[in-house]
Design an enzyme around this catalytic site. Structure first.
Site, PDB file in Angstrom:
ATOM      1  N   GLY A  15       0.811  -1.220   0.000  1.00 44.92           N
ATOM      2  CA  GLY A  15       0.000   0.000   0.000  1.00 44.92           C
ATOM      3  C   GLY A  15       0.838   1.262   0.000  1.00 44.92           C
ATOM      4  N   GLY A  17      -0.365   4.397   0.211  1.00 39.57           N
ATOM      5  CA  GLY A  17      -1.235   5.501   0.646  1.00 39.57           C
ATOM      6  C   GLY A  17      -0.478   6.399   1.613  1.00 39.57           C
ATOM      7  CG  PHE A  18      -2.358   9.790   3.511  1.00 41.79           C
ATOM      8  CD1 PHE A  18      -1.813  11.054   3.332  1.00 41.79           C
ATOM      9  CD2 PHE A  18      -3.598   9.532   2.955  1.00 41.79           C
ATOM     10  CE1 PHE A  18      -2.485  12.039   2.622  1.00 41.79           C
ATOM     11  CE2 PHE A  18      -4.285  10.505   2.252  1.00 41.79           C
ATOM     12  CZ  PHE A  18      -3.730  11.762   2.081  1.00 41.79           C
ATOM     13  CB  VAL A  83      -0.860  -8.159  -1.732  1.00 43.32           C
ATOM     14  CG1 VAL A  83      -0.544  -9.347  -0.832  1.00 43.32           C
ATOM     15  CG2 VAL A  83       0.424  -7.461  -2.179  1.00 43.32           C
ATOM     16  CD  GLU A 174     -14.744  17.821   3.263  1.00 45.12           C
ATOM     17  OE1 GLU A 174     -14.194  18.543   4.100  1.00 45.12           O
ATOM     18  OE2 GLU A 174     -14.119  17.031   2.530  1.00 45.12           O
ATOM     19  CB  ALA A 322      -4.520  11.910   6.114  1.00 45.44           C
ATOM     20  CD  GLN A 323      -1.208  14.795  10.560  1.00 44.38           C
ATOM     21  OE1 GLN A 323      -0.400  14.244  11.311  1.00 44.38           O
ATOM     22  NE2 GLN A 323      -0.806  15.467   9.497  1.00 44.38           N
TER      23      GLN A 323
END
Ligand code: FAD
Length: 434
Positions: A15, A17-18, A83, A174, A322-323
């Protein structure tokens, strides 16, 4: 996979990602061999997916090539592949591009949409976790408008331009705000021969307030902002079925809609192969200790959305943000090196920097750990935080220019049906598990 054998310990990261990118950066040139796999060859900045779905940004503005991140790292290999399984007995992963053994494995596969077992809703609704899915939503919105122009049936027309968003979390809120703006800024100008007042945006929330992970003030203000934009907010309503046209709920309320966007739940994108006791039932997140080490395994780690690290402040695990993913990725790099050197690992402590959501032009709500604010200033804060979190100078610059252009011109250039969204039959959508 054509990865050379070496004397260095091999770390496989699944992965990009973040969490995966943060880990890759912290393992840069650290005397280990790193193999990063992802089913996409780009990193996705998910917080701005809704802007791609509503024509505010192009897909390329929120994606970044993973190879470009790691191209100068020593002993670093990227492979494009999915995977499918982990063979824990033989310390290897099984992917659609082959098998590879590891000394250390890190699972950073993020999350996927949770339909809570309702196959009908899964088949007929849209989800927004990836760029292809956002582009599908964008195409569908525009195709619905084109179709609405052609039909002679007023009921069908109404249903085609009735958009129902299920889930009042940040994504639903949003997206609802951006759709409302799209209605005002684009759709009513582009489709003058259609009665735009018939376009409805319904936000359906199971609980008694939207943004329920934020403060009550934020929930209240966000609802006010949405209502002013013309969004109908339905609280305490749970969607129980959707056949592609009719939505049923646990109340008397029903909706006739050709478009349902499901943002009501997420679950961990775990990979089969590990002991069932290592997986949290229903949430499908992987149980880890404070070092991101998977319960029952010495050399397997999980981090980000897919990991469930329980502590006194986070009895359900850390928030899927994300943090949290970035902070876990940064620390895990240091910890794996410590483990290789037989040094004690450092426990993870989450530094909560706050949460925010934007609701259309000039409006946002921000909850810092001890402070809340909203309105225009919050909107500027939201913009700059997102701008600076994007990877790559070009993406930052292009997104900034786009926002300035859209703001001044009340316009969105991205209203193009580049890749039409295909429906199996008129109201039954092709499932798109990407
Ligand atoms: C629409 C939306 C809006 C959001 N808004 C915000 C926000 O405003 N603020 C915020 O903090 N958070 C937000 N989030 C949440 C945030 O994006 C996640 O918390 C974050 O992405 C988690 O990082 P991760 O690295 O764990 O997973 P991800 O970033 O999801 O990365 C997972 C990676 O793994 C890859 N992958 C998955 N399975 C496999 C497999 N089997 N084989 C190979 N590769 C695989 C994927 O392709 C992906 O690249 C939002 C999420 C969404 C969907």
């Amino acid at each position: 996979m054509n990865i050379p054998n070496s004397n260095l310990p091999r770390i496989i990261i699944i992965g990009g990602g973040f969490a995966g990118i943060a880990l890759a950066k912290s393992l840069k040139n650290k005397m280990v061999q790193v193999v990063l796999l992802d089913k996409h060859n780009y990193h996705t900045f998910q917080p701005l997916l809704y802007q791609v779905a509503t024509g505010g940004l192009e897909a390329g503005n929120i994606a970044y090539p993973i190879r470009k991140v790691v191209q100068e790292y020593k002993d670093f290999y990227f492979r494009l592949g999915r995977v499918n399984e982990i063979d824990v007995k033989n310390n290897k992963i099984i992917a659609d591009i082959g098998e590879l053994s590891y000394d250390y494995l890190v699972i950073a596969t993020g999350s996927k949409t949770n339909y809570f077992g309702n196959k009908e809703i899964e088949r007929n609704s849209m989800s927004m976790k990836t760029i292809p899915q956002s582009l599908n939503i964008r195409s569908l919105i525009l195709e619905n408008f084109e179709q609405a122009l052609l039909t002679d049936d007023p009921k069908e027309r109404k249903s085609l331009i009735n958009f129902c968003l299920v889930g009042g979390g940040p994504t639903g809120v949003e997206l609802a705000g951006a759709l409302a703006e799209m209605k005002i800024a684009i759709l009513q100008k582009d489709y003058p021969d259609l009665d735009i007042t018939q376009m409805q945006i319904n936000l359906i929330q199971g609980g008694d307030r939207i943004l329920d992970a934020m403060s009550e003030k934020s929930s209240k203000e966000a609802e006010e902002f949405l209502t002013k934009l013309g969004v109908k907010v339905h609280k305490d309503v749970r969607v129980t079925g959707y056949d592609g046209r009719h939505i049923t709920t646990n109340t008397d309320l029903t909706f006739d809609s050709a478009t349902v966007i499901w943002t009501a739940g997420v679950k961990g994108a775990s990979i089969p192969g590990m002991d069932v006791n290592a997986i949290v039932k229903n949430a499908e997140r992987i149980k880890v200790n404070s070092y991101c080490q998977v319960e029952g395994y010495e050399n397997i780690f999980a981090m980000g959305d897919v990991a469930c690290m329980i502590d006194t402040n986070h009895p359900q695990g850390h928030p899927m943000l994300a943090q949290a993913a970035i902070q876990q990725g940064q620390l895990l790099g240091e910890n794996i090196i410590r483990k290789i050197k037989n040094q004690p690992m450092k426990p993870f402590v989450y530094n909560d920097k706050g949460t925010m959501a934007t609701i259309g032009r000039n409006k946002a709500v921000v909850d810092l750990p001890h402070y809340h604010f909203s309105g225009v200033f919050a909107w500027f804060v939201w913009m700059f935080v997102h701008l600076f979190s994007l990877i790559g100078f070009k993406n930052k610059a292009v997104v900034f220019l786009n926002w300035v252009y859209n703001y001044i011109r009340f316009d969105r250039e991205g209203r193009l049906i580049i890749r039409p969204f295909k429906r199996k039959s008129f109201y039954t959508f092709t499932s798109d598990e990407v």
